[in-house]
Design a protein around this motif. Structure first.
Motif, short mmCIF file in Angstrom:
data_model
loop_
_atom_site.label_atom_id
_atom_site.label_comp_id
_atom_site.label_asym_id
_atom_site.label_seq_id
_atom_site.Cartn_x
_atom_site.Cartn_y
_atom_site.Cartn_z
N LYS A 116 -11.41 -0.70 15.93
CA LYS A 116 -12.34 -0.10 15.43
C LYS A 116 -12.00 0.82 14.21
O LYS A 116 -12.46 2.06 13.99
CB LYS A 116 -12.95 0.95 16.60
CG LYS A 116 -13.60 0.21 17.61
CD LYS A 116 -14.22 0.91 18.79
CE LYS A 116 -14.93 0.28 19.74
NZ LYS A 116 -13.99 -0.74 20.56
N ALA A 117 -10.92 0.30 13.41
CA ALA A 117 -10.46 1.12 12.32
C ALA A 117 -11.33 1.06 11.08
O ALA A 117 -11.88 -0.26 11.11
CB ALA A 117 -8.92 0.89 12.14
N ASN A 118 -11.36 1.77 10.03
CA ASN A 118 -11.82 1.53 8.64
C ASN A 118 -10.95 0.88 7.77
O ASN A 118 -11.31 0.40 6.80
CB ASN A 118 -12.58 2.68 8.25
CG ASN A 118 -13.72 3.31 9.26
OD1 ASN A 118 -14.59 2.85 9.68
ND2 ASN A 118 -13.55 4.72 9.23
N GLU A 119 -9.53 1.12 7.93
CA GLU A 119 -8.74 0.63 7.16
C GLU A 119 -7.34 0.19 7.99
O GLU A 119 -7.29 0.25 9.18
CB GLU A 119 -8.25 1.61 6.40
CG GLU A 119 -9.32 2.22 5.13
CD GLU A 119 -8.95 3.39 4.66
OE1 GLU A 119 -8.67 3.30 3.40
OE2 GLU A 119 -8.53 4.52 5.12
N ILE A 120 -6.40 -0.80 7.26
CA ILE A 120 -5.43 -1.13 7.96
C ILE A 120 -3.96 -1.06 7.09
O ILE A 120 -4.25 -0.93 5.86
CB ILE A 120 -5.59 -2.75 8.42
CG1 ILE A 120 -4.86 -3.07 9.39
CG2 ILE A 120 -5.78 -3.42 7.11
CD1 ILE A 120 -5.08 -4.44 10.04
N THR A 121 -2.88 -0.97 7.71
CA THR A 121 -1.82 -0.98 7.00
C THR A 121 -1.32 -2.32 7.42
O THR A 121 -1.00 -2.59 8.50
CB THR A 121 -0.71 0.14 7.67
OG1 THR A 121 -1.04 1.19 7.11
CG2 THR A 121 0.84 -0.16 7.01
N VAL A 122 -0.83 -3.21 6.47
CA VAL A 122 -0.16 -4.71 6.22
C VAL A 122 0.93 -4.16 6.18
O VAL A 122 1.61 -3.94 5.37
CB VAL A 122 -0.82 -5.49 5.43
CG1 VAL A 122 -0.10 -7.09 5.69
CG2 VAL A 122 -2.18 -6.00 5.53
N VAL A 123 2.13 -4.91 7.18
CA VAL A 123 3.38 -4.95 7.12
C VAL A 123 4.06 -6.24 7.03
O VAL A 123 3.88 -6.85 8.15
CB VAL A 123 4.08 -4.03 8.42
CG1 VAL A 123 5.58 -4.05 8.01
CG2 VAL A 123 3.47 -2.77 8.51
N GLY A 124 4.68 -6.75 6.04
CA GLY A 124 5.36 -8.07 6.06
C GLY A 124 6.94 -7.86 5.83
O GLY A 124 7.55 -6.93 5.46
N TYR A 125 7.45 -8.79 6.70
CA TYR A 125 8.74 -8.92 6.94
C TYR A 125 9.38 -10.41 6.44
O TYR A 125 9.00 -11.32 6.79
CB TYR A 125 9.46 -8.73 8.28
CG TYR A 125 10.73 -7.99 8.63
CD1 TYR A 125 10.78 -6.85 8.91
CD2 TYR A 125 11.84 -8.76 8.01
CE1 TYR A 125 12.07 -6.02 8.90
CE2 TYR A 125 13.08 -8.22 8.12
CZ TYR A 125 13.36 -6.98 8.78
OH TYR A 125 14.62 -6.37 8.86
N CYS A 126 10.40 -10.20 5.53
CA CYS A 126 10.98 -11.56 5.07
C CYS A 126 9.87 -12.39 4.27
O CYS A 126 9.06 -11.91 3.84
CB CYS A 126 11.68 -12.22 6.19
SG CYS A 126 12.74 -13.56 5.44
N LEU A 127 9.85 -13.85 4.72
CA LEU A 127 8.73 -14.48 4.10
C LEU A 127 7.26 -14.06 4.76
O LEU A 127 6.62 -14.38 3.99
CB LEU A 127 9.18 -16.08 4.74
CG LEU A 127 8.16 -17.12 4.03
CD1 LEU A 127 8.23 -17.19 2.70
CD2 LEU A 127 8.48 -18.66 4.69
N GLY A 128 7.36 -13.28 5.72
CA GLY A 128 5.99 -12.78 6.00
C GLY A 128 5.59 -11.74 5.20
O GLY A 128 4.28 -11.73 4.90
N GLY A 129 6.56 -11.11 4.51
CA GLY A 129 6.13 -10.21 3.28
C GLY A 129 5.54 -10.91 2.18
O GLY A 129 4.70 -10.67 1.37
#
Length: 334
Positions: A116-129
């Motif tokens: 139910k959030a209006n915004e998000i923080t995307v966190v990528g690690y290694c190839l996920g980044g």
């Protein structure tokens, strides 16, 4: 000898990892979005974690007090992790386009709905980044913050000579035929490839183990870490071809030439608050593969940090570096 002395037997495959309480909120094919509720929620903007396609993501939740996910939840963040699962032969035709639009994008949408959030923080690690970077450049979803840990972006900085690059391009047809023959690349191939890329490093963990042999906590964490380093997953052939030729050889991401579902991936489209973190002793993704992104995005609020440690150090510290905690807490209130 070392393995026998420290009890590194087949029984170690039963070592428990990924024990932070979680709930599945969305599933697609082999992929799952896991929800890790904050111990005491302090921040309105949830974290959405994307890990690599090469290894299993439990390195982010290795054990009690050696877990990045646990550290986030202890500090008051709701955490969501996209676990891509283990690909089968039937997944051989999945492309980068599919991972971005059918998995990451849909997973973020479900995360926003669940939180139910209006915004998000995307966190990528290694190839996920790398995947997080591509997604952020084409996303319609409200990304407030983008955090990239030890992320390869500028593949021109790979230690490949011009002759090697030319040879790989000339032999593209042969390479593609080999990948198509397998469909998905077996985990043993991935394991050997990483060991070759980081040679002679595989002996260093055993030397460190001998040095700390009387520290039971160290030995326990060492066993868990070694379990993860050999627990690779099959790599989807269609995506591997794109990574080799579009990213590694043609550097299309940095050159704004990569296409995802016929949409050009322009890094200038990224305007989220940006934190990029490299480590001093990362032989797999040294900082020169990462730092270029700082000049390629439109983000006004952007920070680059070089932390002490190796490729996986930040994942298993069990606590957030103060610089990261300060940066994120200031930017996690809507």
């Amino acid at each position: 000898m070392v393995k026998q002395q420290f009890g590194l037997t087949s029984e170690d495959t039963e070592i428990k990892v990924g024990q932070t309480p979680k709930t599945a909120i969305w599933k697609k094919n082999k992929a799952v979005v896991w929800y890790y509720p904050a111990k005491e929620r302090k921040f309105e903007v949830p974290l959405f974690l994307i890990y690599s396609l090469v290894s299993k993501p439990y390195i982010l939740d290795l054990s009690h007090n050696s877990s990045m996910i646990q550290a986030f939840t202890k500090n008051g963040y709701d955490v969501y992790l996209l676990d891509f699962g283990v690909a089968g032969y039937e997944d051989k035709d999945l492309t980068l386009d599919d991972y971005i639009s059918k998995y990451i994008k849909k997973a973020v949408q479900h995360t926003l709905r669940h939180s139910k959030a209006n915004e998000i923080t995307v966190v990528g690690y290694c190839l996920g980044g790398t995947l997080a970077t591509i997604y952020a450049a084409v996303a319609d979803e409200p990304i407030k913050n983008l955090i990239l840990f030890v992320t390869p972006v500028d593949f021109q900085q790979l230690p490949l000579t011009a002759s090697w690059r030319n040879m790989l391009k000339e032999e593209r047809g042969t390479i593609e035929k080999i990948i198509d023959h397998y469909g998905i690349i077996p985990p043993t191939f991935i394991d050997k490839g990483i060991k070759l890329a980081t040679s002679p490093l595989p002996i260093k963990p055993y030397l460190a183990l001998l040095e700390h042999a009387d520290n039971t906590q160290y030995v326990d964490r060492w066993k868990r870490f070694q379990k993860w380093t050999s627990d690779h997953v099959p790599f989807v052939g269609a995506t591997l071809k794109q990574l080799i030729f579009d990213l590694a050889l043609d550097n299309k991401l940095v050159n704004n030439e990569l296409l995802i579902n016929k949409t050009r991936v322009n890094l200038k489209n990224i305007n989220a608050n940006l934190l990029v973190v490299s480590t001093t002793d990362d032989d797999l993704v040294p900082e020169e593969l990462t730092v270029s992104i700082m000049e390629l995005v439109s983000s006004r609020d952007k920070t680059y940090q070089l932390e002490k440690g190796g490729h996986a150090t930040l994942a298993i510290k069990g606590r957030l570096p103060k610089s990261l905690d300060d940066w994120l807490s200031e930017r996690s209130i809507s």
